[in-house]
Design an enzyme around this catalytic site. Structure first.
Site, PDB file in Angstrom:
ATOM      1  N   SER A  64       0.805  -1.228   0.000  1.00  0.00           N
ATOM      2  CA  SER A  64       0.000   0.000   0.000  1.00  0.00           C
ATOM      3  C   SER A  64       0.841   1.283   0.000  1.00  0.00           C
ATOM      4  CB  SER A  64      -0.945  -0.078   1.195  1.00  0.00           C
ATOM      5  OG  SER A  64      -1.776   1.024   1.265  1.00  0.00           O
ATOM      6  N   ASP A 276      -3.165   6.370  -3.108  1.00  0.00           N
ATOM      7  CA  ASP A 276      -2.006   5.769  -2.448  1.00  0.00           C
ATOM      8  C   ASP A 276      -1.425   4.681  -3.357  1.00  0.00           C
ATOM      9  OD1 ASP A 276      -3.786   3.694  -2.102  1.00  0.00           O
ATOM     10  OD2 ASP A 276      -3.144   3.227  -0.063  1.00  0.00           O
ATOM     11  N   ASP A 278      -1.501   1.495  -3.698  1.00  0.00           N
ATOM     12  CA  ASP A 278      -2.286   0.402  -4.294  1.00  0.00           C
ATOM     13  C   ASP A 278      -3.693   0.862  -4.668  1.00  0.00           C
ATOM     14  OD1 ASP A 278      -3.045   0.626  -1.645  1.00  0.00           O
ATOM     15  OD2 ASP A 278      -3.390  -1.515  -1.367  1.00  0.00           O
ATOM     16  N   ASP A 280      -6.260   2.246  -3.041  1.00  0.00           N
ATOM     17  CA  ASP A 280      -7.490   2.075  -2.265  1.00  0.00           C
ATOM     18  C   ASP A 280      -7.772   3.273  -1.363  1.00  0.00           C
ATOM     19  OD1 ASP A 280      -5.550   1.597  -0.381  1.00  0.00           O
ATOM     20  OD2 ASP A 280      -6.317  -0.367   0.245  1.00  0.00           O
ATOM     21  N   GLU A 370     -12.321   6.394   6.423  1.00  0.00           N
ATOM     22  CA  GLU A 370     -11.298   6.799   7.365  1.00  0.00           C
ATOM     23  C   GLU A 370     -10.823   8.186   6.920  1.00  0.00           C
ATOM     24  OE1 GLU A 370      -9.041   3.101   9.206  1.00  0.00           O
ATOM     25  OE2 GLU A 370      -8.497   3.355   7.127  1.00  0.00           O
ATOM     26  N   ASN A 372      -8.043   9.190   6.432  1.00  0.00           N
ATOM     27  CA  ASN A 372      -6.943   9.094   5.470  1.00  0.00           C
ATOM     28  C   ASN A 372      -7.412   8.785   4.050  1.00  0.00           C
ATOM     29  OD1 ASN A 372      -7.435   6.300   5.294  1.00  0.00           O
ATOM     30  ND2 ASN A 372      -5.921   5.827   6.859  1.00  0.00           N
ATOM     31  N   ARG A 496      -3.057   5.249  20.564  1.00  0.00           N
ATOM     32  CA  ARG A 496      -3.320   3.810  20.357  1.00  0.00           C
ATOM     33  C   ARG A 496      -2.100   3.176  19.699  1.00  0.00           C
ATOM     34  NH1 ARG A 496      -4.120   3.599  14.898  1.00  0.00           N
ATOM     35  NH2 ARG A 496      -4.633   1.396  14.929  1.00  0.00           N
ATOM     36  N   GLY A 499      -1.514  -0.728  14.259  1.00  0.00           N
ATOM     37  CA  GLY A 499      -1.660  -2.121  13.860  1.00  0.00           C
ATOM     38  C   GLY A 499      -0.749  -2.482  12.698  1.00  0.00           C
TER      39      GLY A 499
HETATM   40  P1  NG1 Z   1      -2.465   1.827  11.924  1.00  0.00           P
HETATM   41  O1  NG1 Z   1      -1.015   1.694  11.633  1.00  0.00           O
HETATM   42  O2  NG1 Z   1      -3.073   0.721  12.726  1.00  0.00           O
HETATM   43  O3  NG1 Z   1      -2.760   3.203  12.504  1.00  0.00           O
HETATM   44  C1  NG1 Z   1      -2.952   2.524   9.379  1.00  0.00           C
HETATM   45  C2  NG1 Z   1      -4.013   3.594   9.242  1.00  0.00           C
HETATM   46  C3  NG1 Z   1      -5.375   2.942   9.146  1.00  0.00           C
HETATM   47  C4  NG1 Z   1      -5.424   1.912   8.031  1.00  0.00           C
HETATM   48  C5  NG1 Z   1      -4.232   0.955   8.145  1.00  0.00           C
HETATM   49  C6  NG1 Z   1      -4.139   0.000   6.989  1.00  0.00           C
HETATM   50  C7  NG1 Z   1      -4.093   5.807  10.276  1.00  0.00           C
HETATM   51  C8  NG1 Z   1      -4.069   6.576  11.530  1.00  0.00           C
HETATM   52  N1  NG1 Z   1      -4.011   4.486  10.407  1.00  0.00           N
HETATM   53  O4  NG1 Z   1      -3.242   1.766  10.528  1.00  0.00           O
HETATM   54  O5  NG1 Z   1      -6.351   3.916   8.980  1.00  0.00           O
HETATM   55  O6  NG1 Z   1      -5.502   2.538   6.778  1.00  0.00           O
HETATM   56  O7  NG1 Z   1      -3.002   1.666   8.268  1.00  0.00           O
HETATM   57  O8  NG1 Z   1      -3.458   0.496   5.905  1.00  0.00           O
HETATM   58  O9  NG1 Z   1      -4.187   6.398   9.202  1.00  0.00           O
HETATM   59 ZN    ZN Z   2      -3.649   1.280   0.200  1.00  0.00          ZN
END
Ligand code: NG1
Ligand code: ZN
Length: 542
Positions: A64, A276, A278, A280, A370, A372, A496, A499
């Site tokens: 991505s 971005d 890829d 999406d 989201e 983003n 947080r 992930g």
């Molecule tokens: P993490 O790294 O868990 O914050 C990020 C994006 C998510 C989502 C994922 C998957 C932010 C704050 N977080 O996740 O919205 O797009 O990557 O690509 O933008």
């Molecule tokens: Zn992407």
């Protein structure tokens, strides 16, 4: 399962000692050179999942918006959705099994998931433009074939295109034809159908500048643009001929730096957007006459789309429910505007599209984005049937609205957020409503906001609740954040564990950029002190 053959083949895709990876929000993601065994094993897993669901499963090779040197892999479930949570666990076990345990882990998964090993398996594969992607997708194929699965390699695809292919195949072509041609035709004809109502009123020809992040979006948009050229002409930048993937460009860069990408010529008040790596995600932006940059992110995209849908729903008057789903990263102004001005119910879920997607499925029409720029609109089967019926039977005004909704259903990639599909919906809405990019931007004013990253020894020491808006552990951190937030007006902050990266994310918003930046810094420091920060302490002024 021929486990001897698996063992033999696996030795050619051996797992480096000591490497453990987690199937995260977006599958596995790390430096490309560490991923060969993961790819092979995801080929194996896709076969098991395909046998279990008696459906075609997708495997997408991409990282991505991450740097070109990275790569990643994720599985696509039968309806074009993200892999089910229970299988994420199987994926993690399989990816981390030591060589000698691999056969046992495969048997374990098959038993736990009650996989009928006599079933046929079919897997479709797609990949982005990273230099490492071709070889890695070959490793996926090795995994698929050693377990006797059939496959179709689509080669270069955007992530949403692969999701589309999976859904097409499993709906026996009802959702569309499972080819790139089928994808281009389905989306483009829905766009032209929807937008022509605006163009017959003599609107001038529309153009849009698109920053393709030097990624796959450029190739696919270049193929597709002829299909919708009656309604929109797109000018592609960062098309991968010169620059590096996602480097100083692309939706993630623009959103996180709040500035235009390199490599695009922007004139005052011109509408521009960025995909971005890829394709999406999408964000829009422009420069005003004073040269000031304005970002139109996923929240404002959701607002534009839901206000358009709400008007159409009022027109058809059929009581279909509309809901908007956001995450804690949504700008406070957008939530306020949606709830108080537009009177649309808004829900907040944890970060990660699968959470938003599931929540959005609870409505007749669920809009999720989201901040983003990752998002789409889902229509329930019941809503789709109702709309199609009204488009045929009702009287004039109602029919017109229902017909427009029918095009909107076709135009949204309902499997996952899709930059191309979202772009076409947005362009159609702007044309239909006669809105300029400035007028769209002026719907509400974003609160200044800041996102920071903090390195800690173990990001799992932080756990959260309330859709990630409150910290539960470590003790004292939430109290510290509450005290800091109280110092500022219109303020909000949360933290947080990411992930997808080995960091803790900090988000802050407040009445001015200066206050926002102070708050973000102070919260970062609290995380550093209370959650085991490592490396350099957070600095004021970044
Ligand atoms: P993490 O790294 O868990 O914050 C990020 C994006 C998510 C989502 C994922 C998957 C932010 C704050 N977080 O996740 O919205 O797009 O990557 O690509 O933008
Ligand atoms: Zn992407």
């Amino acid at each position: 399962m021929d486990l001897d053959a698996v063992t033999k083949q696996s030795a050619l895709h051996a797992k480096p000692d000591g490497l453990t990876l987690q199937y995260g929000t977006a599958g596995f993601r790390t430096k490309a050179e560490h991923l060969d065994h993961v790819m092979f094993r995801m080929g194996l897993l896709a076969v098991l999942r395909s046998k279990q669901t008696k459906s075609t499963i997708g495997v997408m090779v991409t990282a991505s918006h991450n740097p070109e040197e990275d790569n990643g892999v994720k599985l696509v479930d039968p309806l074009g959705e993200m892999l089910a949570a229970s299988w994420e666990e199987h994926a993690t076990c399989l990816a981390n099994a030591e060589e000698q345990h691999l056969p046992r882990v495969l048997v374990d998964i098959s038993e736990k998931a009650a996989v009928d090993l006599h079933q046929d398996a079919f897997v479709v594969i797609g990949r982005d433009t990273r230099p490492s992607s071709e070889k890695l997708s070959q490793s996926v194929i090795d995994g698929v074939t050693v377990l006797g699965g059939q496959f179709h390699d689509y080669g270069l695809l955007t992530t949403p295109q692969l999701h589309y292919m999976v859904f097409c195949r499993n709906s026996k072509g009802q959702y569309g034809k499972a080819t790139t041609e089928g994808y281009y035709q389905k989306l483009s004809s829905a766009f032209v159908e929807l937008a022509k109502q605006a163009f017959c009123s003599g609107d001038d020809h529309r153009t849009l500048k698109v920053d393709c992040a030097n990624g796959i979006g450029a190739l696919k948009l270049a193929e597709m643009k002829h299909y919708f050229s009656q309604g929109l002409s797109v000018q592609l930048f960062n098309d991968g001929t010169k620059g590096k993937l996602n480097h100083l460009c692309g939706a993630d860069f623009v959103k996180s730096h709040q500035k235009p990408p390199q490599g695009i010529e922007m004139k005052a008040n011109e509408r521009c957007c960025s995909f971005d790596g890829d394709a999406d995600r999408i964000v829009y932006y422009y420069h005003d006459a004073d040269g000031q940059f304005h970002l139109i992110d996923g929240d404002k995209i959701a607002t534009l789309i839901s206000s358009f849908l709400k008007e159409l729903l009022l027109e058809i008057g059929d009581g279909l429910s509309l809901g908007v789903v956001q995450t804690a990263y949504a700008n406070g102004s957008s939530t306020r505007y949606l709830e108080e001005v537009m009177k649309v119910p808004v829900y907040c879920t944890k970060t990660g599209v699968k959470h938003l997607h599931h929540k959005a499925q609870e409505f007749d029409i669920g809009v999720y984005f989201e901040a983003n720029g990752h998002g789409t609109v889902l229509f329930s089967k019941a809503a789709e049937t109702k709309i199609k019926q009204l488009a045929k039977e009702s009287e004039d005004e109602k029919r017109k609205a229902a017909k427009m909704l029918e095009s909107v259903i076709d135009l949204f990639n309902q499997t996952i957020g899709d930059a191309i599909s979202d772009m076409l919906v947005i362009e159609a809405i702007l044309a239909l409503k006669g809105l300029t990019v400035q007028q769209w931007d002026a719907l509400y004013t974003d609160l200044p906001n800041r996102q920071l990253k903090v390195k800690v020894a173990d990001r799992q020491v932080i756990s959260t609740t309330d859709a990630e808006r409150q910290v539960v552990k470590p003790p004292g951190l939430q109290e510290a954040i509450n005290d800091l937030v109280k110092k500022y007006r219109l303020s909000r902050a949360f933290v947080r564990p990411s992930g997808t990266e080995d960091i803790v994310r900090v988000y802050a918003e407040a009445d001015s950029q200066e206050n926002t930046d102070s708050l973000a810094y102070e919260v970062s420091l609290a995380v550093f002190q209370l959650a085991g920060g490592i490396g350099e302490r957070p600095q004021r002024g970044f």
